[in-house]
Design a protein around this motif. Structure first.
Motif, PDB file in Angstrom:
ATOM      1  N   SER A  89      -9.239   1.926  -1.748  1.00 56.91           N
ATOM      2  CA  SER A  89      -8.189   1.857  -2.694  1.00 56.91           C
ATOM      3  C   SER A  89      -8.183   3.049  -3.579  1.00 56.91           C
ATOM      4  O   SER A  89      -9.255   4.004  -3.785  1.00 56.91           O
ATOM      5  CB  SER A  89      -8.900   0.935  -4.115  1.00 56.91           C
ATOM      6  OG  SER A  89      -8.925  -0.201  -3.495  1.00 56.91           O
ATOM      7  N   VAL A  90      -6.933   3.602  -3.796  1.00 64.73           N
ATOM      8  CA  VAL A  90      -6.613   5.063  -4.459  1.00 64.73           C
ATOM      9  C   VAL A  90      -5.936   4.679  -5.779  1.00 64.73           C
ATOM     10  O   VAL A  90      -5.212   3.637  -5.813  1.00 64.73           O
ATOM     11  CB  VAL A  90      -6.158   5.931  -3.561  1.00 64.73           C
ATOM     12  CG1 VAL A  90      -6.867   6.026  -2.142  1.00 64.73           C
ATOM     13  CG2 VAL A  90      -4.593   5.549  -3.112  1.00 64.73           C
ATOM     14  N   ARG A  91      -5.666   5.894  -6.649  1.00 64.08           N
ATOM     15  CA  ARG A  91      -4.847   5.743  -7.664  1.00 64.08           C
ATOM     16  C   ARG A  91      -3.581   6.567  -7.349  1.00 64.08           C
ATOM     17  O   ARG A  91      -3.633   7.693  -6.586  1.00 64.08           O
ATOM     18  CB  ARG A  91      -5.473   6.251  -9.101  1.00 64.08           C
ATOM     19  CG  ARG A  91      -6.718   5.556  -9.252  1.00 64.08           C
ATOM     20  CD  ARG A  91      -7.277   6.072 -10.473  1.00 64.08           C
ATOM     21  NE  ARG A  91      -7.501   7.416 -10.736  1.00 64.08           N
ATOM     22  CZ  ARG A  91      -8.496   8.076 -10.063  1.00 64.08           C
ATOM     23  NH1 ARG A  91      -9.608   7.504  -9.842  1.00 64.08           N
ATOM     24  NH2 ARG A  91      -8.772   9.671 -10.027  1.00 64.08           N
ATOM     25  N   ALA A  92      -2.349   6.121  -7.773  1.00 64.20           N
ATOM     26  CA  ALA A  92      -1.173   7.039  -7.722  1.00 64.20           C
ATOM     27  C   ALA A  92      -1.736   8.431  -8.120  1.00 64.20           C
ATOM     28  O   ALA A  92      -1.906   8.460  -9.288  1.00 64.20           O
ATOM     29  CB  ALA A  92       0.070   6.270  -8.315  1.00 64.20           C
ATOM     30  N   GLY A  93      -1.107   9.315  -7.442  1.00 65.67           N
ATOM     31  CA  GLY A  93      -1.374  10.848  -7.914  1.00 65.67           C
ATOM     32  C   GLY A  93      -2.696  11.456  -7.563  1.00 65.67           C
ATOM     33  O   GLY A  93      -3.053  12.511  -7.585  1.00 65.67           O
ATOM     34  N   GLU A  94      -3.769  10.481  -7.004  1.00 64.73           N
ATOM     35  CA  GLU A  94      -5.109  10.859  -6.494  1.00 64.73           C
ATOM     36  C   GLU A  94      -5.153  11.692  -5.225  1.00 64.73           C
ATOM     37  O   GLU A  94      -4.275  11.111  -4.146  1.00 64.73           O
ATOM     38  CB  GLU A  94      -5.878   9.635  -6.598  1.00 64.73           C
ATOM     39  CG  GLU A  94      -7.467  10.198  -6.537  1.00 64.73           C
ATOM     40  CD  GLU A  94      -8.163   9.046  -6.665  1.00 64.73           C
ATOM     41  OE1 GLU A  94      -9.413   9.275  -6.608  1.00 64.73           O
ATOM     42  OE2 GLU A  94      -7.954   7.737  -6.240  1.00 64.73           O
TER      43      GLU A  94
END
Length: 204
Positions: A89-94
């Motif tokens: 799982s990642v965050r948008a912009g990461e």
């Protein structure tokens, strides 16, 4: 919610894939090209229309990142024929720095892309096998610069979304995830994706 990887590993499957890919050749040391930051492996992809650049088509979910400015490091272990972890799982912009190691007995690939991207790239990887570049448990580097196919594609492996590693080797892929979508990390060595060597990326 992340989707779990589809793993279909077994002794028989591994043996079958080994027989398919293991063609006699002269072994050679691993090396790397392009925007990846390989530690000990060979990185990238064959140049072709299937490998669209960041911001368009199948790569519109992100762009190459700066390994020195990564927000987080994710360790990826490749074995025959599965990844650990099975999903991320990642965050948008990461920006994620993927430290990838091949602990299997065969050549494996870590490749970020959509299912359509992987499907297109699998034909290129099959070409690599047919031309004696992928040799089961090693890469024939002497063949890497030989023209392949009617249009003279060169297997230069210089795309920033992947790394291709021989057993025991490691490499780095740094990627900034700008948006979500149907994103996978997969091994496109012939037979490996079909055997379940694919995981999912959930962009929050």
């Amino acid at each position: 919610m992340p989707v779990r990887i589809h793993t279909m590993t077994s002794i028989l499957a591994g043996a079958a894939l080994g027989l398919v890919l293991a063609v006699p050749a002269t072994a050679s040391d691993s090396h790397a090209h392009g925007h990846m930051q390989p530690a000990e492996g060979h990185a990238g992809h064959m140049k072709s229309g299937a490998a669209a650049g960041p911001g368009s088509g199948p790569m519109s979910f992100g762009k190459p990142g700066d390994p020195g400015g990564a927000d987080r490091v994710v360790d990826i272990v490749m074995e025959d024929n599965f990844f650990t972890p099975e999903s991320i799982s990642v965050r948008a912009g990461e920006t994620i720095r993927f430290n990838v190691v091949n602990k299997g007995t065969l050549v494996h690939e870590f490749n970020l892309g959509t299912p359509a991207y992987h499907a297109a790239h699998q034909s290129e990887m099959m070409m690599m096998q047919e031309h004696g570049v992928l040799m089961g448990d090693h890469i024939n580097h002497a063949m890497m610069n030989a023209p392949m196919g009617e249009d003279g594609h060169m297997m230069s492996h210089d795309h920033p979304n992947s790394v291709l590693l021989e057993p025991g080797k490691s490499g780095i892929v740094t990627w900034t995830f700008t948006s979500g979508g149907d994103i996978e990390f997969a091994c496109n060595v012939p037979g490996h994706y079909a055997a379940g060597m694919v995981g999912t990326v959930d962009v929050e």
